[in-house]
Design a protein around this motif. Structure first.
Motif, PDB file in Angstrom:
ATOM      1  N   ALA A  16      65.092 106.234 -23.514  1.00  0.00           N
ATOM      2  CA  ALA A  16      66.248 107.127 -23.405  1.00  0.00           C
ATOM      3  C   ALA A  16      66.583 107.454 -21.954  1.00  0.00           C
ATOM      4  CB  ALA A  16      65.990 108.416 -24.180  1.00  0.00           C
ATOM      5  N   ALA A  17      65.564 107.615 -21.113  1.00  0.00           N
ATOM      6  CA  ALA A  17      65.791 108.016 -19.726  1.00  0.00           C
ATOM      7  C   ALA A  17      65.917 106.832 -18.772  1.00  0.00           C
ATOM      8  CB  ALA A  17      64.660 108.920 -19.258  1.00  0.00           C
ATOM      9  N   SER A  18      65.630 105.640 -19.255  1.00  0.00           N
ATOM     10  CA  SER A  18      65.635 104.471 -18.368  1.00  0.00           C
ATOM     11  C   SER A  18      67.048 103.968 -18.110  1.00  0.00           C
ATOM     12  CB  SER A  18      64.815 103.342 -18.992  1.00  0.00           C
ATOM     13  OG  SER A  18      65.443 102.871 -20.179  1.00  0.00           O
ATOM     14  N   ARG A  19      67.168 103.104 -17.107  1.00  0.00           N
ATOM     15  CA  ARG A  19      68.456 102.477 -16.815  1.00  0.00           C
ATOM     16  C   ARG A  19      68.858 101.573 -17.971  1.00  0.00           C
ATOM     17  NH1 ARG A  19      69.022 100.062 -10.856  1.00  0.00           N
ATOM     18  NH2 ARG A  19      71.136  99.851 -11.689  1.00  0.00           N
ATOM     19  N   LYS A  20      70.145 101.566 -18.259  1.00  0.00           N
ATOM     20  CA  LYS A  20      70.670 100.744 -19.344  1.00  0.00           C
ATOM     21  C   LYS A  20      71.318  99.486 -18.755  1.00  0.00           C
ATOM     22  CE  LYS A  20      69.370 103.593 -22.560  1.00  0.00           C
ATOM     23  NZ  LYS A  20      68.527 104.459 -21.744  1.00  0.00           N
ATOM     24  N   ASN A  21      70.490  98.650 -18.134  1.00  0.00           N
ATOM     25  CA  ASN A  21      70.998  97.470 -17.432  1.00  0.00           C
ATOM     26  C   ASN A  21      70.646  96.160 -18.117  1.00  0.00           C
ATOM     27  OD1 ASN A  21      68.292  97.566 -16.897  1.00  0.00           O
ATOM     28  ND2 ASN A  21      68.478  97.545 -14.659  1.00  0.00           N
ATOM     29  N   ARG A  22      70.230  96.242 -19.384  1.00  0.00           N
ATOM     30  CA  ARG A  22      69.973  95.036 -20.165  1.00  0.00           C
ATOM     31  C   ARG A  22      70.792  95.076 -21.442  1.00  0.00           C
ATOM     32  NH1 ARG A  22      63.412  93.888 -19.889  1.00  0.00           N
ATOM     33  NH2 ARG A  22      63.277  93.676 -17.608  1.00  0.00           N
ATOM     34  N   TRP A  23      71.443  93.975 -21.750  1.00  0.00           N
ATOM     35  CA  TRP A  23      72.270  93.906 -22.944  1.00  0.00           C
ATOM     36  C   TRP A  23      71.389  93.828 -24.188  1.00  0.00           C
ATOM     37  CZ3 TRP A  23      76.622  95.113 -24.882  1.00  0.00           C
ATOM     38  CH2 TRP A  23      77.124  94.500 -26.022  1.00  0.00           C
ATOM     39  N   ASP A  24      71.603  94.748 -25.133  1.00  0.00           N
ATOM     40  CA  ASP A  24      70.846  94.740 -26.375  1.00  0.00           C
ATOM     41  C   ASP A  24      71.770  94.641 -27.581  1.00  0.00           C
ATOM     42  OD1 ASP A  24      72.006  97.230 -26.195  1.00  0.00           O
ATOM     43  OD2 ASP A  24      70.218  98.367 -26.735  1.00  0.00           O
ATOM     44  N   GLY A  25      73.011  94.212 -27.317  1.00  0.00           N
ATOM     45  CA  GLY A  25      74.000  94.097 -28.374  1.00  0.00           C
ATOM     46  C   GLY A  25      74.073  92.699 -28.969  1.00  0.00           C
ATOM     47  N   PRO A  26      75.135  92.411 -29.729  1.00  0.00           N
ATOM     48  CA  PRO A  26      75.257  91.115 -30.415  1.00  0.00           C
ATOM     49  C   PRO A  26      75.338  89.945 -29.438  1.00  0.00           C
ATOM     50  CG  PRO A  26      77.309  92.356 -30.537  1.00  0.00           C
ATOM     51  CD  PRO A  26      76.279  93.288 -29.998  1.00  0.00           C
ATOM     52  N   PHE A  44      72.842 106.142 -11.736  1.00  0.00           N
ATOM     53  CA  PHE A  44      72.951 104.798 -12.300  1.00  0.00           C
ATOM     54  C   PHE A  44      73.870 104.768 -13.516  1.00  0.00           C
ATOM     55  CE2 PHE A  44      68.577 105.322 -10.591  1.00  0.00           C
ATOM     56  CZ  PHE A  44      68.699 104.465  -9.497  1.00  0.00           C
ATOM     57  N   ASP A  45      74.178 103.565 -13.981  1.00  0.00           N
ATOM     58  CA  ASP A  45      74.931 103.367 -15.222  1.00  0.00           C
ATOM     59  C   ASP A  45      76.233 104.171 -15.248  1.00  0.00           C
ATOM     60  OD1 ASP A  45      73.128 101.568 -16.738  1.00  0.00           O
ATOM     61  OD2 ASP A  45      71.728 103.244 -16.593  1.00  0.00           O
ATOM     62  N   GLY A  46      76.996 104.031 -14.170  1.00  0.00           N
ATOM     63  CA  GLY A  46      78.295 104.693 -14.101  1.00  0.00           C
ATOM     64  C   GLY A  46      78.270 106.109 -13.587  1.00  0.00           C
ATOM     65  N   GLY A  47      77.077 106.665 -13.381  1.00  0.00           N
ATOM     66  CA  GLY A  47      76.977 108.063 -12.970  1.00  0.00           C
ATOM     67  C   GLY A  47      77.636 108.371 -11.647  1.00  0.00           C
ATOM     68  N   SER A  48      77.705 107.389 -10.744  1.00  0.00           N
ATOM     69  CA  SER A  48      78.369 107.616  -9.464  1.00  0.00           C
ATOM     70  C   SER A  48      79.858 107.881  -9.648  1.00  0.00           C
ATOM     71  CB  SER A  48      78.169 106.409  -8.540  1.00  0.00           C
ATOM     72  OG  SER A  48      78.726 105.238  -9.122  1.00  0.00           O
ATOM     73  N   LYS A  49      80.392 107.491 -10.822  1.00  0.00           N
ATOM     74  CA  LYS A  49      81.801 107.741 -11.151  1.00  0.00           C
ATOM     75  C   LYS A  49      81.923 108.826 -12.219  1.00  0.00           C
ATOM     76  CE  LYS A  49      83.170 102.981 -10.067  1.00  0.00           C
ATOM     77  NZ  LYS A  49      83.783 101.724 -10.590  1.00  0.00           N
ATOM     78  N   ASN A  50      80.847 109.570 -12.403  1.00  0.00           N
ATOM     79  CA  ASN A  50      80.821 110.695 -13.348  1.00  0.00           C
ATOM     80  C   ASN A  50      81.137 110.277 -14.788  1.00  0.00           C
ATOM     81  OD1 ASN A  50      80.135 112.767 -11.466  1.00  0.00           O
ATOM     82  ND2 ASN A  50      82.231 112.690 -10.692  1.00  0.00           N
ATOM     83  N   THR A  51      80.535 109.168 -15.186  1.00  0.00           N
ATOM     84  CA  THR A  51      80.694 108.721 -16.566  1.00  0.00           C
ATOM     85  C   THR A  51      79.484 107.882 -16.940  1.00  0.00           C
ATOM     86  OG1 THR A  51      82.215 107.658 -18.134  1.00  0.00           O
ATOM     87  CG2 THR A  51      81.899 106.564 -16.004  1.00  0.00           C
ATOM     88  N   PHE A  52      79.269 107.677 -18.226  1.00  0.00           N
ATOM     89  CA  PHE A  52      78.203 106.793 -18.683  1.00  0.00           C
ATOM     90  C   PHE A  52      78.830 105.454 -19.041  1.00  0.00           C
ATOM     91  CE2 PHE A  52      75.240 105.626 -22.414  1.00  0.00           C
ATOM     92  CZ  PHE A  52      74.440 104.849 -21.586  1.00  0.00           C
ATOM     93  N   ASP A  53      78.639 104.490 -18.162  1.00  0.00           N
ATOM     94  CA  ASP A  53      79.152 103.139 -18.370  1.00  0.00           C
ATOM     95  C   ASP A  53      78.003 102.182 -18.056  1.00  0.00           C
ATOM     96  OD1 ASP A  53      81.144 101.331 -19.070  1.00  0.00           O
ATOM     97  OD2 ASP A  53      81.786 101.027 -16.999  1.00  0.00           O
ATOM     98  N   PRO A  54      77.255 101.749 -19.080  1.00  0.00           N
ATOM     99  CA  PRO A  54      76.023 100.993 -18.857  1.00  0.00           C
ATOM    100  C   PRO A  54      76.209  99.770 -17.961  1.00  0.00           C
ATOM    101  CG  PRO A  54      76.228 101.596 -21.161  1.00  0.00           C
ATOM    102  CD  PRO A  54      77.538 101.940 -20.516  1.00  0.00           C
TER     103      PRO A  54
END
Length: 371
Positions: free
Chosen positions: A45-55, A347-357
């Protein structure tokens, strides 16, 4: 997240998982095994979301579809992000994306889906609208063989009668994570107030999950659960906070909320003045708004949020609709919940104030969409 906080959270999560296992009939699982599962859950939950785990595969993107995006309220930042993502993705197939903005009033009058059907839609996206209020419209869409994909339209991800599938995070998991992080930051000692809105099953599920976690913390005191509908919160927050301070005084140390908007209101000067002496710490169980990220960055009252990857969800709803058009099953994809704190928010979009993995989701979808 600070290492010492991880240790506290692991211990608490181990307790929660052990209790849950016992209630579920898995008492044979020992505490060490439960702790291992809890550690893995929190680290993810707290880790970077920099790996694709989708379809990894799906049908080619069909072309020239007309899709109607029904928004519960486009003023919601995360709903707006879902729309932006859907528009980005739909452009690749030359799809026409039309919008209906209910502005919080989708539940009044006849089902809003009827309006979308009147617009000759090939497919419909129901974003932030409770599907149970649209039962008659969903039945008409099903009869007309017009697929409907929801985003936070029911209380869990996946298909349900009337919806090809529902995209989004599990509200119980989101709320449990927010509550556990709050307990950890309080060192298991807190006087807690929960702000909630039970007008939709989705939000009600969040507050119920928070209460379950807090009740299992022996040194945590749940002072009150404030029923404050989001649509009315701006008018009632100041009086509500004034009442809580008068009743609880310095006992009030922490806040949990089912949505970031409550912290927007706690930031208002007149309200902030009422709680200045309490030095509150708060965590939101969604949605990861721009203002929430700004507060976490600045170490204000809000110390964490469990955000939604709105733009990525927008790409997913287009992928799910395309699967419906192609006559194949839903992807079954549910992104893992994410905890944003001052330790990982860059990380993961936080520099732009959003969650964008940072998981390259756009190219991942393009890879099997395009010939």
């Amino acid at each position: 997240m600070k290492q010492r906080n991880f240790h506290k959270l692991f211990g608490l999560l181990g307790l929660m998982v052990t209790l849950a296992a016992s209630h579920a009939g898995f008492a044979q699982e020992n505490a060490m095994q439960a702790m291992g599962k809890a550690n893995a859950k929190v680290a993810k939950a707290a880790s970077r979301k920099n790996r694709w785990d989708g379809p990894l595969d799906g049908p080619k993107l069909l072309t020239k579809k007309r899709v109607v995006f029904i928004a519960g309220d486009m003023a919601s930042g995360v709903t707006g992000n879902v729309y932006k993502g859907a528009r980005e993705a739909a452009t690749l197939g030359g799809w026409e994306l039309l919008t209906i903005d209910c502005r919080g009033a989708c539940y009044k009058g006849e089902p809003v889906i009827n309006q979308a059907l009147g617009m000759k839609a090939d497919g419909i996206i129901l974003a932030g609208v409770d599907a149970s209020t649209q039962a008659k419209g969903l039945a008409k869409a099903q009869e007309a063989k017009i697929p409907v994909v929801g985003w936070h339209s029911i209380t869990k991800p996946g298909p349900v009668d009337g919806l090809f599938t529902n995209v989004g995070s599990n509200p119980r998991e989101v709320a449990q994570l927010a509550a556990l992080y709050g307990v950890t930051e309080a060192n298991s000692k807190m006087g807690l107030v929960i702000f909630t809105d039970s007008s939709t099953p989705y939000l009600a599920a969040k507050s119920a999950a928070m209460i379950e976690i807090i009740k299992q913390c022996e040194t945590c005191r749940l002072l009150s659960v404030e029923e404050l509908p989001i649509a009315e919160a701006s008018l009632k927050m100041q009086q509500s906070v004034d009442d809580i301070v008068k009743r609880q005084g310095s006992k009030w140390t922490h806040v949990l909320a089912v949505n970031d908007v409550y912290f927007d209101l706690l930031d208002k000067p007149a309200v902030a003045a009422l709680i200045a002496a309490n030095k509150l710490k708060g965590i939101s169980a969604g949605e990861g708004s721009v203002t929430a990220y700004q507060r976490v960055h600045s170490n204000g009252v809000q110390i964490g949020t469990v955000p939604e990857p709105g733009n990525m969800h927008g790409w997913q709803v287009i992928d799910e609709l395309n699967r419906a058009f192609a006559g194949v099953a839903p992807s079954g994809y549910t992104p893992a919940v994410h905890l944003a704190t001052d330790q990982n928010i860059a990380f993961d979009g936080g520099s732009k104030n959003t969650f964008d993995p940072d998981n390259d989701y756009r190219n991942q979808y393009k890879r099997y969409w395009t010939p």
